[in-house]
Design a protein around this motif. Structure first.
Motif, mmCIF file in Angstrom:
data_model
loop_
_atom_site.group_PDB
_atom_site.id
_atom_site.type_symbol
_atom_site.label_atom_id
_atom_site.label_comp_id
_atom_site.label_asym_id
_atom_site.label_seq_id
_atom_site.Cartn_x
_atom_site.Cartn_y
_atom_site.Cartn_z
ATOM 1 N N ASP A 166 0.850 -1.184 0.000
ATOM 2 C CA ASP A 166 0.000 0.000 0.000
ATOM 3 C C ASP A 166 0.891 1.240 0.000
ATOM 4 O OD1 ASP A 166 0.914 0.463 2.605
ATOM 5 O OD2 ASP A 166 -0.955 -0.169 3.570
ATOM 6 N N ARG A 167 0.293 2.423 0.094
ATOM 7 C CA ARG A 167 1.072 3.664 -0.036
ATOM 8 C C ARG A 167 2.058 3.862 1.114
ATOM 9 N NH1 ARG A 167 -2.346 8.093 2.156
ATOM 10 N NH2 ARG A 167 -1.764 9.378 0.377
ATOM 11 N N HIS A 168 1.866 3.143 2.238
ATOM 12 C CA HIS A 168 2.790 3.242 3.372
ATOM 13 C C HIS A 168 3.876 2.167 3.323
ATOM 14 C CE1 HIS A 168 0.209 6.195 5.400
ATOM 15 N NE2 HIS A 168 -0.809 5.456 5.024
ATOM 16 N N ALA A 169 3.919 1.397 2.233
ATOM 17 C CA ALA A 169 4.855 0.275 2.068
ATOM 18 C C ALA A 169 4.556 -0.836 3.075
ATOM 19 C CB ALA A 169 6.310 0.724 2.164
ATOM 20 N N HIS A 170 3.275 -0.996 3.390
ATOM 21 C CA HIS A 170 2.816 -2.153 4.155
ATOM 22 C C HIS A 170 2.172 -3.129 3.177
ATOM 23 C CE1 HIS A 170 2.522 -0.017 8.341
ATOM 24 N NE2 HIS A 170 3.622 0.279 7.678
ATOM 25 N N LEU A 171 2.250 -4.423 3.485
ATOM 26 C CA LEU A 171 1.701 -5.433 2.580
ATOM 27 C C LEU A 171 0.174 -5.339 2.531
ATOM 28 C CD1 LEU A 171 4.118 -8.312 3.563
ATOM 29 C CD2 LEU A 171 4.055 -7.112 1.394
ATOM 30 N N ASN A 172 -0.370 -5.505 1.316
ATOM 31 C CA ASN A 172 -1.800 -5.268 1.118
ATOM 32 C C ASN A 172 -2.584 -6.572 0.949
ATOM 33 O OD1 ASN A 172 -1.327 -6.140 -1.497
ATOM 34 N ND2 ASN A 172 -1.341 -4.080 -2.395
ATOM 35 N N GLU A 173 -3.793 -6.437 0.378
ATOM 36 C CA GLU A 173 -4.707 -7.581 0.266
ATOM 37 C C GLU A 173 -4.288 -8.588 -0.797
ATOM 38 O OE1 GLU A 173 -5.907 -4.495 -2.689
ATOM 39 O OE2 GLU A 173 -5.321 -4.474 -0.568
ATOM 40 N N ASN A 174 -3.243 -8.299 -1.577
ATOM 41 C CA ASN A 174 -2.811 -9.210 -2.641
ATOM 42 C C ASN A 174 -1.794 -10.241 -2.168
ATOM 43 O OD1 ASN A 174 -4.434 -7.924 -4.571
ATOM 44 N ND2 ASN A 174 -2.859 -6.383 -4.991
ATOM 45 N N VAL A 175 -1.613 -10.354 -0.843
ATOM 46 C CA VAL A 175 -0.700 -11.357 -0.284
ATOM 47 C C VAL A 175 -1.501 -12.263 0.661
ATOM 48 C CG1 VAL A 175 1.249 -9.770 -0.447
ATOM 49 C CG2 VAL A 175 -0.035 -9.908 1.699
ATOM 50 N N PRO A 176 -0.949 -13.419 1.015
ATOM 51 C CA PRO A 176 -1.658 -14.284 1.974
ATOM 52 C C PRO A 176 -2.009 -13.513 3.252
ATOM 53 C CG PRO A 176 0.154 -15.467 0.982
ATOM 54 C CD PRO A 176 0.270 -14.056 0.506
ATOM 55 N N GLU A 177 -3.104 -13.895 3.852
ATOM 56 C CA GLU A 177 -3.668 -13.148 4.981
ATOM 57 C C GLU A 177 -2.674 -12.958 6.123
ATOM 58 O OE1 GLU A 177 -7.635 -13.268 7.823
ATOM 59 O OE2 GLU A 177 -7.429 -14.674 6.159
ATOM 60 N N LYS A 178 -1.814 -13.936 6.323
ATOM 61 C CA LYS A 178 -0.843 -13.882 7.421
ATOM 62 C C LYS A 178 0.031 -12.619 7.364
ATOM 63 C CE LYS A 178 3.151 -16.376 9.304
ATOM 64 N NZ LYS A 178 3.956 -17.610 9.254
ATOM 65 N N TYR A 179 0.320 -12.157 6.133
ATOM 66 C CA TYR A 179 1.280 -11.053 5.976
ATOM 67 C C TYR A 179 0.606 -9.689 5.781
ATOM 68 C CZ TYR A 179 4.182 -15.147 5.044
ATOM 69 O OH TYR A 179 4.816 -16.362 5.134
ATOM 70 N N ARG A 180 -0.696 -9.678 5.656
ATOM 71 C CA ARG A 180 -1.385 -8.419 5.346
ATOM 72 C C ARG A 180 -1.214 -7.393 6.467
ATOM 73 N NH1 ARG A 180 -6.942 -11.142 2.945
ATOM 74 N NH2 ARG A 180 -5.897 -12.200 1.201
ATOM 75 N N GLY A 181 -0.902 -6.165 6.056
ATOM 76 C CA GLY A 181 -0.736 -5.075 7.023
ATOM 77 C C GLY A 181 0.659 -4.984 7.613
ATOM 78 N N MET A 182 1.511 -5.970 7.312
ATOM 79 C CA MET A 182 2.870 -5.950 7.866
ATOM 80 C C MET A 182 3.712 -4.852 7.202
ATOM 81 S SD MET A 182 4.525 -9.696 8.425
ATOM 82 C CE MET A 182 3.989 -10.775 9.737
ATOM 83 N N GLU A 183 4.538 -4.184 7.996
ATOM 84 C CA GLU A 183 5.513 -3.232 7.465
ATOM 85 C C GLU A 183 6.562 -4.034 6.685
ATOM 86 O OE1 GLU A 183 9.127 -1.134 7.099
ATOM 87 O OE2 GLU A 183 8.923 -2.740 8.597
ATOM 88 N N ARG A 184 7.082 -3.465 5.604
ATOM 89 C CA ARG A 184 7.890 -4.241 4.650
ATOM 90 C C ARG A 184 9.106 -4.921 5.262
ATOM 91 N NH1 ARG A 184 10.626 0.809 1.170
ATOM 92 N NH2 ARG A 184 10.601 2.273 2.912
#
Length: 879
Positions: free
Chosen positions: A296-314
């Motif tokens: 996403d715009r904050h360089a956090h993982l978005n909805e296009n990755v497995p749920e486990k990683y969503r929202g994680m900082e890069r």
């Protein structure tokens, strides 16, 4: 009567106010051919630094010089809104109050930035006035004032309608702190110590078979859509056309053959993440690979990755992914790896290549005529070597991303209909009319929220500031401008874009010359920075030594292609130069040196007076030639040497007998010649040192002549020298200088008067000795002058032309002791040279040592070599 000492602090503010109120800076005050410089607009983000002081001083020298040459000179001032930089400043101010722009809303935030701009912009122009800049302040512009905004809208709309501005989904340099795209030129590469991870990807349909990829960015693997191998790599040829299974995700990704993969690097197989790597993006386009944006715009993982990683900082995701791959047994190895990582030049965070829709300019089309203009010589770079840099970038130019996700700047004139169709227009009413016609009914439009890259409006500066798109009289008379004075660091940011836009919209080049000056560094040659604590504030220096001293220091060290080394000691030295000029003027005034209305330099009879007028003419020619060639250091150097050496140290000393003598005619002529030479010298110095020269002019010559800065340039350069006078006085100076040098080198006490014997002198030299016996005795501390005698034991010898001048010193100094001292000093200097040569001939030292350290060693060697030559000369004089 002039004050005993010159106090710049008492003079500069008063004079500047008088100039400005007197309209001295306005274009049109002289009626000659127009001469125009568009001041590179400082950003409204703070105060001027030493680089600005150099840049502005050189422009002011040119403007004042051309104004005095009778040109209709316009120096167009203004400031730049500096999108990202200014927004950052204001956001930091809000953060200190626990506020942010999103809470305020766009309209209130932009109002707040305008308030700050009013404060900062006023501070900058105040600093420019302190430096003595003769801008036409009535015409001050700002890159977001209404006139320039109209120009920006016209350029955007016309380029869009010509198909040269378009929207595209491409990778950009995304700054996850500032939340905007930035250009390649705003990216810095930092060397980072990290790792190279080798991941094993299972090959579909081939049990227990893996293809190993090496990566420096494990977090992007979740967006992989392919693996590339070199088509000629025997290790992988059999896998091309098959699929790998992306671990942690389970996606089938094709294995493709592409020459981008280097068999010698890593494992020879490369994971391809087209949405997050510029090279991968090109590979993806070639092989029609899917482009999956995982941030996403904050360089956090978005909805296009497995749920486990969503929202994680890069970078947290990186650690988790490596841990999960290790748990699956899919990490082959991890190697230490030092590599370059892109960072935002303002935010200093790691830049993320990010797939997003942005506005672009087709720069390749605009670049073609801009390249031709320089190839044909319509625009010349000084120094010429910068043309190569310009060509390299222009011939490989990429689409220019012009949209920025900011609130401060020129909002893009584009509106969107209900289905996303874009309407680009000069204003909302025109866009609404186009939309209503397209849809066949009234629809609601939404304006594009992005603003334009700051350099988009700056690219129009040379013609938008003169009234374009209106066909103003000023645009007709003063465009194209004459010279652009700028630093090498913005050749791409600004210079190239001004040339592209100028040619496209006016069909003319924006300027005929680009003068590229170097950097201002500290006295050791290091770049100035707050972290090093070596920053010099120009306002502090002006407060301490005066604007003239700073201006002259910057000018005399502004050699083409060489950085300016600044130190307070150097500025202090040129403050002393201003004092020297002031004292010379006081000497002239106290000795009744004044100009009569009928004084004619061509009718001067005295040899010394003829000589000074010839030297004045040569100095004028040197200054003019140097300024025409943008050799500021040579122009300032010619003035320095003429003022300090020729006029003050020699002429004023040589005329003392005439000023104090009984020959009334010679005295009157000498007084007038001295006043004339001083007057012309003040003229020549004015572009470099405007304050002290204007003050001297006002006190000695001004009434009723008006301001010096509006007087015509002296025409002394056209006057021929008197060869006989020049040869005679130059001979006299060489003789006195030779005696003085010998006395100094051999430690002859300053008060000691010594004898001099002239051997082998021809009739002309003998006559000169007789005519100039008084200054020779007075200035060289000579007791007696005799001719053609044997040289006593323990004498120094000086050769001037055909004659040898002998100085018997046996009764004044211990000759043996002096010879021993000189020999030891020479041996010591030669030993030091050997040490320095050992360092400088060591390729490892030269390659690894900081540039300023190497340069310092070279300077020390040059100084020691000069000392050896001086000591050798002294030993030779002793025989």
């Amino acid at each position: 009567m002039l004050d005993k000492t010159y106090q710049p602090q008492d003079v500069e503010t008063r004079l500047y106010k008088a100039w400005e109120e007197g309209g001295c800076f306005r274009h049109g005050i002289k009626s000659g051919k127009p001469y125009t410089i568009a001041l590179p607009p400082p950003n409204v983000t703070g105060s001027l630094h030493m680089g600005h002081a150099l840049n502005h001083t050189l422009q002011d020298v040119l403007i004042r010089y051309q104004r005095m040459r009778g040109r209709d000179a316009l120096w167009q001032p203004g400031t730049d809104h500096a999108g990202i930089a200014t927004q950052m400043v204001v956001e930091r101010q809000l953060a200190e109050k626990q506020q942010n722009r999103h809470d305020m809303g766009r309209e209130k935030f932009v109002e707040r930035v305008w308030q700050w701009k009013a404060e900062s912009g006023g501070m900058i122009t105040g600093q420019q006035r302190r430096l003595g800049e003769s801008c036409d302040w009535r015409r001050e512009r700002f890159t977001m004032d209404e006139g320039l905004s109209a120009a920006v809208r016209k350029v955007f709309v016309e380029l869009y309608r010509e198909g040269l501005i378009y929207k595209d989904k491409r990778l950009v340099n995304w700054d996850p702190k500032l939340l905007t795209a930035i250009s390649d030129l705003e990216v810095e590469q930092h060397e980072i110590k990290s790792h190279l991870w080798y991941f094993k990807y299972p090959v579909e349909g081939m049990p227990d078979t893996y293809i190993t990829v090496a990566t420096t960015r494990p977090e992007t693997m979740l967006g992989d859509t392919g693996v590339a191998v070199h088509p000629e790599d025997d290790r992988y040829k059999h896998l091309i056309g098959r699929y790998a299974i992306l671990p942690l995700v389970g996606r089938r990704i094709p294995i493709v053959g592409d020459e981008y993969s280097d068999p010698e690097k890593g494992s020879g197989a490369v994971k391809i993440t087209p949405a997050h790597d510029f090279n991968d993006f090109e590979v993806g386009k070639r092989h029609n690979l899917e482009m999956i944006n995982i941030f996403d715009r904050h360089a956090h993982l978005n909805e296009n990755v497995p749920e486990k990683y969503r929202g994680m900082e890069r970078f947290k995701a990186r650690k988790q992914i490596v841990a999960d791959m290790e748990e699956l047994g899919l990490v082959e190895k991890i190697e230490p790896n030092t590599h370059m990582v892109p960072h935002g030049d303002r935010s200093q965070v790691v830049i993320e290549p990010w797939l997003t829709e942005q506005w672009y300019v087709n720069a390749a089309v605009l670049a073609k005529p801009a390249i031709e203009a320089v190839e044909k010589g319509e625009i010349q770079f000084v120094p010429k070597n910068w043309e190569k840099t310009y060509f390299e970038w222009m011939r490989n130019i990429q689409p220019w991303c012009i949209s920025r996700q900011l609130w401060w700047g020129h909002q893009i004139p584009a509106w969107y209909g209900p289905d996303g169709k874009v309407f680009v227009a000069y204003d909302e009413a025109e866009a609404q009319a186009e939309a209503d016609k397209h849809y066949g009914k009234r629809v609601e439009l939404t304006r594009d929220e992005d603003v334009l890259d700051t350099w988009f409006s700056s690219a129009l500066w040379p013609f938008s500031t003169l009234g374009w798109p209106e066909e103003t009289d000023l645009l007709k008379s003063h465009y194209p401008t004459d010279v652009l004075v700028t630093g090498f660091d913005i050749i791409f940011f600004w210079v190239a874009r001004m040339i592209m836009m100028g040619l496209h919209f006016t069909k003319k080049v924006p300027f005929h010359t680009v003068y590229i000056h170097a950097l201002v560094r500290d006295e050791k040659g290091q770049k100035m920075s707050k972290s090093k604590g070596n920053v010099m504030d120009p306002l502090d220096i002006i407060g301490k030594y005066g604007a003239d001293a700073l201006r002259f220091t910057l000018s005399i060290f502004a050699a083409q292609g060489r950085d300016v080394k600044m130190s307070e000691q150097r500025v202090e030295g040129y403050r002393n130069f201003a004092t020297k000029l002031w004292n010379a003027a006081r000497f002239a005034e106290m000795n009744g040196c004044a100009l009569s209305a009928d004084f004619d330099p061509a009718k001067v009879q005295g040899t010394v007076n003829k000589w000074i007028l010839g030297r004045l003419a040569q100095a004028a020619r040197d200054v003019e030639a140097a300024l025409e060639a943008y050799k500021f250091n040579e122009a300032a150097g010619a003035l320095y040497h003429f003022t300090w050496g020729t006029f003050c140290d020699w002429y004023l000393e040589l005329i003392k007998p005439a000023l104090n003598g009984d020959d009334a005619a010679l005295k009157t002529e000498t007084q007038a010649t001295c006043a004339y030479a001083l007057k012309q010298l003040i003229h020549l110095l004015h572009p470099f040192m405007p304050f002290v020269t204007e003050e001297l002019w006002d006190k000695l010559f001004g009434k009723p002549g008006g301001f010096l800065m509006l007087r015509d340039w002296p025409n002394d350069g056209a006057r021929p020298e008197d060869p006989a006078a020049a040869a005679e006085i130059d001979w006299l100076i060489r003789l006195i200088d030779g005696v003085r040098a010998a006395r100094s080198a051999l430690n002859v006490p300053a008060a000691a008067k010594i004898a001099m014997i002239a051997n082998g002198a021809n009739a002309e030299t003998a006559a000169r000795l007789q005519r100039h016996a008084d200054p020779i005795k007075r200035l060289a501390r000579i007791e007696t002058i005799s001719a053609d005698q044997a040289a006593p034991q323990g004498s120094a010898r000086i050769v001037v032309d055909e004659a040898t001048f002998v100085l018997p010193l046996a009764d004044v100094i211990d000759i043996a002791k002096e010879r021993s001292r000189l020999t030891k000093e020479r041996e010591k200097a030669e030993a030091e040279i050997a040490k320095l040569d050992a360092k400088l001939n060591d390729a490892t030292f030269v390659a690894r040592a900081p540039e300023h350290v190497v340069e310092e060693q070279r300077e020390r060697r040059a100084a020691q070599a000069a000392l050896v030559a001086k000591l050798a000369d002294a030993l030779q004089q002793l025989g």
